[in-house]
Design a protein around this motif. Structure first.
Motif, PDB file in Angstrom:
ATOM      1  N   ARG A  33      -9.813  -2.516   1.315  1.00 50.56           N
ATOM      2  CA  ARG A  33      -9.367  -3.490   2.314  1.00 50.56           C
ATOM      3  C   ARG A  33     -10.524  -4.394   2.713  1.00 50.56           C
ATOM      4  NH1 ARG A  33      -5.777  -0.314   6.924  1.00 50.56           N
ATOM      5  NH2 ARG A  33      -3.894   0.052   5.658  1.00 50.56           N
TER       6      ARG A  33
ATOM      7  N   THR B 121      -8.619   5.060   1.399  1.00 51.30           N
ATOM      8  CA  THR B 121      -8.685   3.652   1.767  1.00 51.30           C
ATOM      9  C   THR B 121     -10.105   3.335   2.230  1.00 51.30           C
ATOM     10  OG1 THR B 121      -6.362   3.593   2.423  1.00 51.30           O
ATOM     11  CG2 THR B 121      -7.795   1.874   3.309  1.00 51.30           C
TER      12      THR B 121
ATOM     13  N   ILE C 110      -7.585   2.346  -2.460  1.00 53.07           N
ATOM     14  CA  ILE C 110      -7.214   1.083  -1.827  1.00 53.07           C
ATOM     15  C   ILE C 110      -8.446   0.500  -1.154  1.00 53.07           C
ATOM     16  CG2 ILE C 110      -5.852   0.007   0.009  1.00 53.07           C
ATOM     17  CD1 ILE C 110      -3.688   2.106  -0.540  1.00 53.07           C
TER      18      ILE C 110
ATOM     19  N   GLU D 280       0.831  -1.212   0.000  1.00 53.92           N
ATOM     20  CA  GLU D 280       0.000   0.000   0.000  1.00 53.92           C
ATOM     21  C   GLU D 280       0.863   1.258   0.000  1.00 53.92           C
ATOM     22  OE1 GLU D 280      -3.816  -1.712   2.590  1.00 53.92           O
ATOM     23  OE2 GLU D 280      -2.724   0.068   3.246  1.00 53.92           O
TER      24      GLU D 280
END
Length: 321
Positions: A145, A212, A143, A131
């Motif tokens: 997750r 994220t 990103i 990352e």
């Protein structure tokens, strides 16, 4: 027509991502070492499969040239320190360098919930380093997750269902570890939204993208809970024997010696020493206007049922979203 390279497009999540993106009108390139691995996506409209090695920086640059975006789904769950470094860190570095050379700005990178430079496992630490490589590359980056991902064809709930078809008792390591499972279709939708950079920035209330997103489902379960559900929605539910830590590590060490990909490794146990649930340090799927589906609403449509009716139910569920 917008074009995207989907690295890892032949895998479990990748197949769903390709299906989602082609329905949205993307032209998709899926690189793979062997074209036979892409049998489940090469029939899709607007999908082009090419044989190449994306770990070769020159080949990767050739693939990315003349594309608008990249999705990286490449990951491993087991391996040595060098294996994790190569896949989770060196490949993102090669992606960043190839993007710079090819003039590609938009990248969606699927990482993992629990990724941390201080994580207890090689998997989590290497995911965090990957990352950071991409964050420092000046990309238009999102990103994702996810927690553990479930869905038809998964190697998670299906595995536990099969084990309970075979064995009278399930010796289970990490039985008390908590997870927040996310449906593969919700992850694929998050990738699709992530590629719409302007829409994502607007949803996040930001002028630029680099966020994220924690991809989790609506419910938290212990691993033991999930095994019981897999048995209940499959053919039979068996008793669970939670293994003490020492015996769990012995079991994982034995699994590592078996040929092929192990069911469990010691590094997996290290990952499960902490819960795999939303931290709320980052936005969730609701930020992307996605209402995540629960295990209870999806798992019965595929666990323990291999016939056409199960598949039809799953397709109807997908189409109704």
């Amino acid at each position: 027509m917008k074009s995207v390279v989907v690295l890892g497009g032949t895998g479990f999540i990748g197949r769903h991502v390709c299906e989602k993106l082609q329905r949205e009108g993307w032209a998709i390139t899926v690189p793979t070492r062997r074209a036979i691995n892409a049998a489940r996506v090469q029939h899709l409209p607007r999908v082009t499969v090419i044989e190449t090695d994306v770990h070769d920086s020159g080949h990767l640059l050739d693939v990315l040239t003349d594309h608008d975006a990249v999705v990286n789904l490449v990951a491993i769950l087991h391996g040595s320190e060098d294996d994790f470094e190569r896949v989770h860190v060196e490949l993102p570095l090669s992606i960043a360098e190839a993007c710079a050379a090819a003039g590609v700005r938009r990248v969606v990178h699927v990482s993992a919930l629990g990724a941390s430079p201080d994580g207890p496992s090689r998997y989590q630490r290497s995911k965090a380093r990957g990352e950071e490589v991409l964050r420092g590359a000046g990309l238009d980056l999102t990103i994702l997750r996810p927690s553990v991902v479930f869905g038809a064809g998964d190697r998670f709930l299906n595995l536990f269902a099969r084990l309970q078809e075979t064995f009278p008792i399930v010796p289970l390591a990490g039985a008390r570890t908590r997870f927040q499972p996310v449906w593969v279709e919700d992850v694929a939708q998050a990738v699709a939204v992530g590629l719409r950079s302007h829409a994502l920035a607007r949803n996040l209330g930001q002028g630029s993208v680099g966020q994220t997103i924690e991809c989790v489902g609506p419910d938290v379960f212990t691993l033991a809970d999930l095994v019981r559900l897999a048995g209940r929605y499959g053919s039979r539910e068996r008793a669970i024997w939670p293994l003490p830590d020492l015996l769990a590590r012995w079991q994982a060490a034995v699994f590592e010696l078996a040929p092929g990909e192990p069911v469990m490794s010691r590094d997996n146990l290290d990952s499960m020493s902490i819960d795999n649930v939303a931290t709320h340090e980052h936005p969730g799927l609701s930020t992307l206007a996605i209402t995540p589906s629960s295990v209870h609403s999806v798992a019965p449509t595929y666990l323990g049922q291999r016939g056409g009716r199960s598949q039809l139910l799953n397709y109807r569920h997908s189409a109704g979203r």
